[in-house]
Design a protein around this motif. Structure first.
Motif, PDB file in Angstrom:
ATOM      1  N   GLU A 157       1.565   2.476  10.688  1.00  0.00           N
ATOM      2  CA  GLU A 157       0.642   3.140   9.759  1.00  0.00           C
ATOM      3  C   GLU A 157      -0.483   3.825  10.542  1.00  0.00           C
ATOM      4  OE1 GLU A 157      -0.650   0.971   6.303  1.00  0.00           O
ATOM      5  OE2 GLU A 157      -2.243   2.418   5.887  1.00  0.00           O
TER       6      GLU A 157
ATOM      7  N   VAL B 168       9.000  -3.499  -0.722  1.00  0.00           N
ATOM      8  CA  VAL B 168       8.940  -2.132  -0.183  1.00  0.00           C
ATOM      9  C   VAL B 168       9.065  -1.113  -1.319  1.00  0.00           C
ATOM     10  CG1 VAL B 168      10.198  -0.447   1.237  1.00  0.00           C
ATOM     11  CG2 VAL B 168       9.698  -2.721   2.155  1.00  0.00           C
TER      12      VAL B 168
ATOM     13  N   ILE C   6       5.574   2.944   5.067  1.00  0.00           N
ATOM     14  CA  ILE C   6       6.406   1.802   4.664  1.00  0.00           C
ATOM     15  C   ILE C   6       7.891   2.180   4.707  1.00  0.00           C
ATOM     16  CG2 ILE C   6       6.508   2.035   2.113  1.00  0.00           C
ATOM     17  CD1 ILE C   6       5.496  -1.206   3.867  1.00  0.00           C
TER      18      ILE C   6
END
Ligand SMILES: [Fe+2]
Length: 187
Positions: A101, A147, A164
């Motif tokens: 991320e 997810v 993700i």
């Protein structure tokens, strides 16, 4: 590490999260509960895992959001305000593939230089497992459902959605590794 550390972590996370973002606090309690359940697998590091699980999302507290990237904001807060030790702050900073991320946010070098990945991959995996099998409300879920929920909540092309989706294969194999380790554990 000791009970005192987990009690401190709980008190601190509750103070920062429960009033401004109660749903995040519910998630946090669920993740900490998972860590408590699987703690035996970590031996002497069980309390470190529980403390990291309890504090992993503290950086979402609105008053702590500096960069807006919660693993980095949370780890800096714990280091700078409380002098938290390296093992704990590195786990918080790197929880659930935060490096990927950070990459999406242009913060990879900053994160990696301040908070290198912990050396203990079992601890890292265990924290991923606890976070990724817990719903936003603190219930149990599968990594696949988790997810899917994150992608639908943030949007597939958002920063978090892109992250993700990129992290998903690693999340799934990590959860599989943990499930195998848990299944092999003597009862
Ligand atoms: Fe998080």
């Amino acid at each position: 590490m000791s009970d005192a550390v987990t009690a401190w972590a709980t008190q601190l996370a509750e103070a920062e999260l429960s009033a401004p973002i109660p749903r995040r606090w519910a998630h946090t309690r669920g993740v900490a509960g998972r860590a408590t359940e699987i703690g035996r697998l970590l031996g002497k590091d069980a309390d470190l895992l529980i403390a990291a699980a309890t504090l992993h999302d503290v950086g979402y507290a609105p008053r702590l959001a500096v960069t807006g990237f919660h693993p980095l904001d949370g780890a800096r807060f714990l280091r700078d305000e409380y002098g938290a030790g390296e093992p704990l702050v590195r786990l918080v900073a790197n929880h659930s593939f935060a490096l990927l991320e950070a990459d999406e946010r242009g913060l990879r070098d900053e994160l990696a230089s301040e908070f290198p990945m912990p050396d203990d991959t079992l601890l890292v995996d265990a924290l991923v497992y606890c976070d990724m099998t817990t719903t936003p409300d603190g219930g149990r879920t599968t990594a696949q459902e988790r997810v899917t929920e994150i992608v639908s909540r943030y949007g597939a092309d958002s920063v978090v959605g892109r992250f993700i989706r990129r992290a998903a294969p690693e999340i799934f194999s990590c959860v599989e590794r943990m499930e195998a380790a848990l299944a092999a554990q003597p009862r």
